[in-house]
Design an enzyme around this catalytic site. Structure first.
Site, short mmCIF file in Angstrom:
data_model
loop_
_atom_site.label_atom_id
_atom_site.label_comp_id
_atom_site.label_asym_id
_atom_site.label_seq_id
_atom_site.Cartn_x
_atom_site.Cartn_y
_atom_site.Cartn_z
N ASP A 243 0.90 -1.26 -0.01
CA ASP A 243 0.13 0.04 -0.05
C ASP A 243 0.97 1.30 -0.08
OD1 ASP A 243 -2.38 1.65 0.53
OD2 ASP A 243 -1.38 1.95 2.49
N ARG A 244 0.38 2.44 -0.72
CA ARG A 244 1.40 3.67 -0.73
C ARG A 244 1.14 4.39 0.44
NH1 ARG A 244 0.02 8.37 -4.87
NH2 ARG A 244 -0.98 9.18 -2.97
N ASP A 245 -0.14 4.88 0.84
CA ASP A 245 -0.36 6.07 1.92
C ASP A 245 -0.50 5.14 3.22
OD1 ASP A 245 -0.30 7.79 -0.23
OD2 ASP A 245 -2.28 7.60 -0.42
N ASP B 218 0.74 9.29 5.34
CA ASP B 218 -0.42 9.54 4.58
C ASP B 218 -1.07 11.09 4.94
OD1 ASP B 218 -3.15 9.29 3.66
OD2 ASP B 218 -4.05 8.27 5.48
N TYR C 24 -5.38 12.80 0.14
CA TYR C 24 -5.70 13.44 -1.34
C TYR C 24 -4.65 14.25 -1.72
CZ TYR C 24 -10.59 12.12 0.54
OH TYR C 24 -11.47 11.39 0.64
N THR D 75 -2.81 0.76 -4.46
CA THR D 75 -3.13 2.12 -4.01
C THR D 75 -4.58 2.63 -4.36
OG1 THR D 75 -2.90 4.47 -3.29
CG2 THR D 75 -2.17 3.60 -5.57
N ASN D 76 -5.41 2.74 -3.51
CA ASN D 76 -6.82 3.29 -3.59
C ASN D 76 -6.62 4.96 -3.86
OD1 ASN D 76 -8.06 0.95 -3.31
ND2 ASN D 76 -8.91 1.10 -1.31
N CYS E 110 -6.48 2.68 -8.29
CA CYS E 110 -7.63 2.28 -8.44
C CYS E 110 -8.47 3.90 -8.03
CB CYS E 110 -8.53 1.53 -7.41
SG CYS E 110 -10.46 1.60 -7.28
N ARG F 203 -10.84 -1.59 -6.19
CA ARG F 203 -10.90 -0.84 -4.98
C ARG F 203 -10.63 -1.92 -3.75
NH1 ARG F 203 -11.37 4.11 -2.38
NH2 ARG F 203 -12.32 3.92 -0.41
N LYS F 204 -9.66 -1.93 -3.00
CA LYS F 204 -9.38 -2.59 -2.06
C LYS F 204 -10.62 -2.10 -1.01
CE LYS F 204 -5.28 -1.00 -1.37
NZ LYS F 204 -3.98 -0.56 -1.00
#
Length: 477
Positions: free
Chosen positions: A313-315, A321, A324, A355-356, A390, A401-402
């Protein structure tokens, strides 16, 4: 020119013989391999098993051909390899080449030369061994708990055959010259007794018969060592007459062992002196390494190996995090992220990001801004083999989307990795659920925002990213 469906992988510790091997492959007529990967283990000294794993995990061809850096392929090696692969039926998981060890024609071989010559009849040695990549992936490859070029090839072969794969001997051949060795090489080789104990733990007491290994002299070495220890203890305690019995047994056993070795080799005084000296200490060394192996490997379980692909996961996992975020300058790596990713890359593991980015759907971000932020992540943390983004919102009903598994499945398909050889690392329950739904393994690295029920529901939890990597590299996944 025909390209073979295999990549050659050569682990090396910087021997000069590597140049000779590479020249032989370059100058050979006929078909060419899809590629040649040389894995330098000269600084890490992680061992040939780890080096080979680093190599084959980067391979995309159906077959992987392993060569040692001190062999010389025959001029027709590539042509014969093409024939061996073409002849392999669907049940064949591996093909062994033929090894020739040149010995001096004018005299009997020395103890070290005889030991090297045993490679000619050994089964499944990776001096010249080609495996289907799928067989390597299914078994986790070479067991890195074998630190030497000893038994790691037999262990892999037994695991491949246990899964139903057939191993055959091909027509291609290599020459394996006898490397120069010091006077105490036979003593140093006794460290392999510890590896024998790992083989026994993994494959049972009958592993030698299954692997085609000779019986060895471990019982005789144990008896001689026990006799020497008893004689020493009795003598030190003042029981010299009683000590004569075990001392005589040790002397007779050592003499018999030395005589057996001397009878097979040249009779010059240097070789005889070497056999006498090493025969006196080999039993104790063999016993010591046997005991060491028993203790070290007493709890060893089946080898799973590291995953081929780690998706992150990215953020909140790779970078702080920032909700946006469309500004690359606000990207800040999580503590230890760069070092952790470099460790995984060094092990030959491919990396990806899933990543979402629902801000795109809600109009708070553009895909272009997401791309610039992702580029900044790569600039700070290094390259990734795949990116899955996503852009949908929670109510869009997409499959990517996770916690839906779409991005995980897509990443595995893009890189040709089976989902059960993939791990997904994230900071919330959706990351873990997406992994499990895709058939991968989820690893949760909680943050302050992670809910207690998400932690309780995760099978694998690591306190931070570096320790998540420890678990993955150690096969705990």
């Amino acid at each position: 020119m025909t390209t073979l469906p295999t990549t050659v992988v050569v682990p090396t510790i910087g021997r000069p013989s590597l140049d000779r091997l590479l020249r032989a492959l370059e100058d050979a007529p006929g078909p060419r391999p899809a590629g040649v990967i040389v894995v330098d283990d000269s600084t890490t000294r992680a061992g040939p098993a780890a080096a080979r794993n680093r190599g084959w995990r980067r391979v995309c061809t159906p077959w992987v051909s392993f060569l040692d850096d001190d062999v010389v392929p025959a001029p027709d090696w590539l042509e014969r390899l093409a024939e061996d692969l073409a002849a392999a039926t669907a049940d064949v998981a591996g093909s062994q080449g033929r090894v020739t060890v040149p010995l001096p024609p004018h005299r009997r071989p020395t103890d070290w030369e005889r030991s090297t010559a045993g490679l000619e009849t050994a089964l499944w040695i990776t001096a010249d061994m080609t495996y289907r990549r799928s067989a390597l992936a299914a078994t986790g490859g070479f067991d890195e708990r074998f630190p030497r070029a000893f038994r790691e090839d037999a262990d892999l072969a037994l695991r491949v055959m246990r899964r139903g794969g057939a191993l055959v001997r091909g027509r291609r051949g290599v020459v394996h010259p006898v490397r120069p060795a010091g006077s105490w090489v036979s003593l140093q080789a006794q460290a392999g007794n510890a590896d024998d104990m790992l083989m026994r733990r993994l494959h049972g007491p009958a592993w030698r018969r299954a692997a085609g290994a000779p019986p060895g002299r471990r019982p005789q070495h144990l008896a001689a060592t026990a006799a020497a220890a008893a004689a020493t203890a009795l003598g030190a305690g003042g029981h010299r007459r009683t000590a004569l019995g075990p001392a005589a047994y040790w002397l007779a056993s050592t003499a018999r062992f030395a005589a057996d070795r001397i009878a097979l080799g040249p009779r010059d005084h240097r070789e005889v002196a070497r056999m006498l000296a090493t025969s006196a200490v080999i039993p104790a060394a063999a016993t010591w390494h046997t005991v060491r192996g028993l203790i070290r490997h007493r709890h060893a379980g089946p080898w799973r190996g590291a995953p081929e692909l780690v998706l992150l996961d990215r953020d909140g996992t790779l970078v702080r995090d920032v909700p946006y975020n469309g500004d690359p300058q606000r990207v800040e790596p999580m503590p230890g992220a760069k070092e952790t990713l470099d460790r995984l890359r060094a092990a030959g593991i491919r990396l990806g990001v899933v990543t979402n980015q629902s801000g795109v759907a809600s109009g708070l971000l553009t895909l272009s801004e997401v791309g610039r932020v992702n580029a900044r992540v790569e600039q700070l943390l290094g390259p990734f083999d795949t990116w899955e983004v996503c852009p949908h919102g929670p109510g869009d009903g997409c499959s990517c989307r996770k916690p839906a598994p779409g991005m995980v499945k897509s990443a595995c398909a893009a890189l040709g990795v089976a989902a059960d050889r993939c791990a997904v690392v994230g900071d919330i329950g959706a990351d873990v659920v997406a992994a499990e739904a895709a058939g991968a393994t989820g690893v949760l690295v909680p943050g302050p925002w992670t809910r207690p029920d998400e932690v309780a529901g995760a099978r694998l939890v690591a306190p931070d990213l570096p320790r998540a990597a420890d678990a993955l590299l150690g096969g705990v996944w």
